[in-house]
Design an enzyme around this catalytic site. Structure first.
Site, PDB file in Angstrom:
ATOM      1  N   HIS A   1      -3.775  -4.989  -0.377  1.00 25.15           N
ATOM      2  CA  HIS A   1      -3.420  -5.513   0.942  1.00 25.15           C
ATOM      3  C   HIS A   1      -3.461  -7.033   0.911  1.00 25.15           C
ATOM      4  CE1 HIS A   1      -3.462  -1.781   3.362  1.00 25.15           C
ATOM      5  NE2 HIS A   1      -4.322  -1.369   2.441  1.00 25.15           N
TER       6      HIS A   1
ATOM      7  N   GLU B   1      -2.620  -9.064   3.199  1.00 23.60           N
ATOM      8  CA  GLU B   1      -3.060  -9.571   4.502  1.00 23.60           C
ATOM      9  C   GLU B   1      -4.582  -9.541   4.653  1.00 23.60           C
ATOM     10  OE1 GLU B   1      -2.802  -5.128   5.247  1.00 23.60           O
ATOM     11  OE2 GLU B   1      -1.836  -6.621   3.951  1.00 23.60           O
TER      12      GLU B   1
ATOM     13  N   CYS C   1       0.839  -1.204   0.000  1.00 20.37           N
ATOM     14  CA  CYS C   1       0.000   0.000   0.000  1.00 20.37           C
ATOM     15  C   CYS C   1       0.877   1.258   0.000  1.00 20.37           C
ATOM     16  CB  CYS C   1      -0.995  -0.040   1.163  1.00 20.37           C
ATOM     17  SG  CYS C   1      -2.342   1.158   1.002  1.00 20.37           S
TER      18      CYS C   1
END
Length: 212
Positions: free
Chosen positions: A192, A194, A82
């Site tokens: 992202h 995650e 990001c």
């Protein structure tokens, strides 16, 4: 044992990144740190971030972490996420601030007047939610991930590399933008991983095993 340092400069929920990497790399030493010495000692480094670019650059320097980031990006497997991707570039239109200059290029804002979907519907900025990521070039971090797989995004700005060879993937949202970059030991993504379910976990697992 592989050690993975997740750089903490005060911007973003880093525990979610750490927990995702711990999940795919059991038995490895995964830690969040703002200590330049621990970053230098790690075998690989993750550089995440959320928030506004001027704030991120300021906090990075206030914590004395700029040299550690520059050294890690020059010498070991390095993953930007990001804002951590955007900070690698020369300059950002967000706040008109210089970045780290590790990669050549600009960080641009989505052009509001052109944010229209194929069906004519207006697209909102920030770009938030799931979208397809289409690879521009093969890379070890794409192993086991389908081309066009969906990842999770939250952003109003995107990178535009000066060298097209640095682009590793693109995504369409009103405009076609670069959603991942790669050069030598550096891989960085606008989305992202995650927060991107199995595809994101696979990318993180690939990073832990990557030997550029």
């Amino acid at each position: 044992m592989t050690s993975v340092a997740i750089i903490d400069y005060g911007m973003g929920n880093l525990r979610s990144v750490a927990k995702a990497i711990e999940h795919v790399a059991p038995g490895h030493d995964v830690f969040v740190t703002s200590d330049p010495a621990r970053v230098a000692a790690a075998s690989r480094v993750v550089f995440p971030g959320q928030g506004a670019m001027p704030d991120c650059m300021r906090e990075l320097d206030l914590r004395g972490l700029r040299p550690a980031v520059l050294e890690a990006a020059a010498a070991k497997p390095f993953l930007g996420i990001c804002i951590g991707e955007q900070m690698l570039f020369d300059h950002s239109a967000e706040g008109d601030v210089p970045g780290l200059g590790i990669l050549r290029g600009e960080v641009l804002r989505f052009p509001d007047e052109r944010m229209v979907a194929a069906d004519g519907a207006r697209l909102k900025v920030p770009h938030m939610g799931w979208n397809e990521v289409w690879r521009s070039a093969p890379h070890a971090l794409w192993e086991g991930i389908a081309d066009g797989e969906r990842f999770y995004f939250v952003h109003s700005y995107y990178v535009e590399p000066a060298d097209s060879a640095d682009a590793a993937a693109h995504t369409d949202y009103g405009v076609r933008f670069t959603s991942a970059v790669a050069r030598a030991n550096i891989f960085a993504v606008q989305f992202h991983p995650e927060k991107s379910a199995s595809a994101g976990l696979r990318l993180l697992a690939n990073f832990v095993q990557w030997a550029p």
